[in-house]
Design an enzyme around this catalytic site. Structure first.
Site, short mmCIF file in Angstrom:
data_model
loop_
_atom_site.label_atom_id
_atom_site.label_comp_id
_atom_site.label_asym_id
_atom_site.label_seq_id
_atom_site.Cartn_x
_atom_site.Cartn_y
_atom_site.Cartn_z
N GLY A 70 0.80 -1.21 0.00
CA GLY A 70 0.00 0.00 0.00
C GLY A 70 0.84 1.26 0.00
N TYR A 71 0.18 2.38 0.28
CA TYR A 71 0.73 3.73 0.11
C TYR A 71 1.38 3.82 -1.27
CZ TYR A 71 1.36 8.33 1.96
OH TYR A 71 1.23 9.68 2.16
N GLU A 92 4.10 5.93 -8.01
CA GLU A 92 4.15 5.72 -9.45
C GLU A 92 4.80 4.39 -9.82
OE1 GLU A 92 3.22 6.29 -13.28
OE2 GLU A 92 2.55 7.59 -11.63
N HIS A 103 4.46 1.52 -8.15
CA HIS A 103 3.37 0.54 -8.05
C HIS A 103 2.43 0.65 -9.25
CE1 HIS A 103 4.09 1.07 -3.53
NE2 HIS A 103 4.33 -0.20 -3.74
N GLN A 129 11.98 -3.89 -10.11
CA GLN A 129 13.43 -4.12 -10.10
C GLN A 129 14.11 -3.36 -8.96
OE1 GLN A 129 15.33 -6.16 -11.80
NE2 GLN A 129 17.28 -5.40 -11.02
N VAL A 148 11.09 2.67 -11.31
CA VAL A 148 10.55 3.98 -11.66
C VAL A 148 11.18 5.01 -10.73
CG1 VAL A 148 8.46 5.40 -11.84
CG2 VAL A 148 8.39 2.98 -12.48
#
Length: 282
Positions: free
Chosen positions: A31-32, A35, A37, A148, A176
């Site tokens: 959660g939380y 970008e 995720h 990654q 990311v």
């Protein structure tokens, strides 16, 4: 989008999707969402007919003095973000749902876990592998997506899935980053402005080592020392580890003759951040 709090609810949802011949993509998270995720969810959406994510802050992967209690949680925000990228269902179980009274079964992957984060966080991967195995058994996805940024975790999960003959494909998605290079992490929210600036030393030291590698440096100890020196020059940084291993085997290296993982963990203030780069062509 459906939010399921129980195992029976999410299983019923998946069963219904399967009955229509739909493939299932799965993104496990704590959660939380950020970008990073959301990119995993987009990849799942591209490849699969139905996308399920889990939001579960897993207590068994945290050590006694780690940040389980203060780990950021905001289901309403997460549901909004997941909905915007087309997630079909969120599995958001309680601790009691996942680990009922009397629970005593754990999954341990050897060799790959005895270094890097596994060395500095004893029991961490035992908790990760246990919860991911449970989630795979509950959701039964065709594909599962991991970032990654958590390179060791992705390798461990791939090994576990292969060794235990799990009927799914584990897909690793590139890290990311923020515009200035900092790897996206839910823990970045802990950083104050000065710490946020200091945290850039992680990605910048990786980039410096990458430049040296591209210029022909193949001595692993020299590349490692370059990163260590750069991070030590940042007063707010406290190094947990900087290591270079063969990739994906995670074996020690003197000379880099094939793909290698340069991985680091650094505390900025009280916040432990990790990052990595792959040196050499895969």
């Amino acid at each position: 989008m459906l939010v399921c709090n129980t195992i029976s609810e999410i299983r019923a949802f998946v069963r219904e999707a399967r009955s229509k011949g739909r493939s299932i993509g799965f993104v496990p998270t704590m959660g939380y969402l950020h970008e990073g995720h959301l990119e995993l969810m987009r990849r799942a959406k591209e490849r699969c007919d139905t996308v399920v994510i889990s939001i579960f802050v897993n207590p068994t992967q945290f050590g006694p003095n780690e940040d389980y209690d203060r780990y950021p949680r905001d289901l309403e925000r997460d549901a909004r973000l997941a909905g915007q990228v087309g997630v079909d269902a969120i599995f958001n179980p309680s601790v009691e749902e996942m680990y009922p009274a009397g629970y005593c079964t754990y999954v341990d992957v050897e060799r790959l876990t005895g270094k890097l984060c596994g060395l500095s966080r004893p029991g961490h991967f035992r908790g990760v592998c246990t919860v991911v195995t449970k989630l795979f058994n509950i959701v039964k996805p065709d594909y599962a997506f991991f970032g990654q940024k958590d390179a060791q975790q992705a390798l461990v999960i791939k090994r576990m899935a292969a060794d235990l003959n799990m009927d799914l494909e584990v897909i690793t998605v590139p890290t990311v980053r923020e515009a200035d290079g900092l790897a996206m992490s839910s823990r970045n929210v802990y950083l104050d402005p000065e710490q946020r600036r200091a945290a850039l030393v992680l990605s910048r030291s990786l980039e410096k080592a990458g430049e040296a590698f591209r210029a022909g440096e193949r001595d692993a100890s020299k590349l490692r020392q370059m990163v260590l020196d750069m991070i030590k020059a940042e007063p707010l940084a406290n190094i947990d580890y900087v290591e270079i291993y063969s990739y994906p085997e995670l074996e020690p290296l003197d000379q880099i003759n094939g793909p290698a993982l340069l991985a680091l963990a650094v505390k900025i203030g009280q916040t432990r951040l990790i990052d990595n780069a792959i040196l050499g062509q895969l």
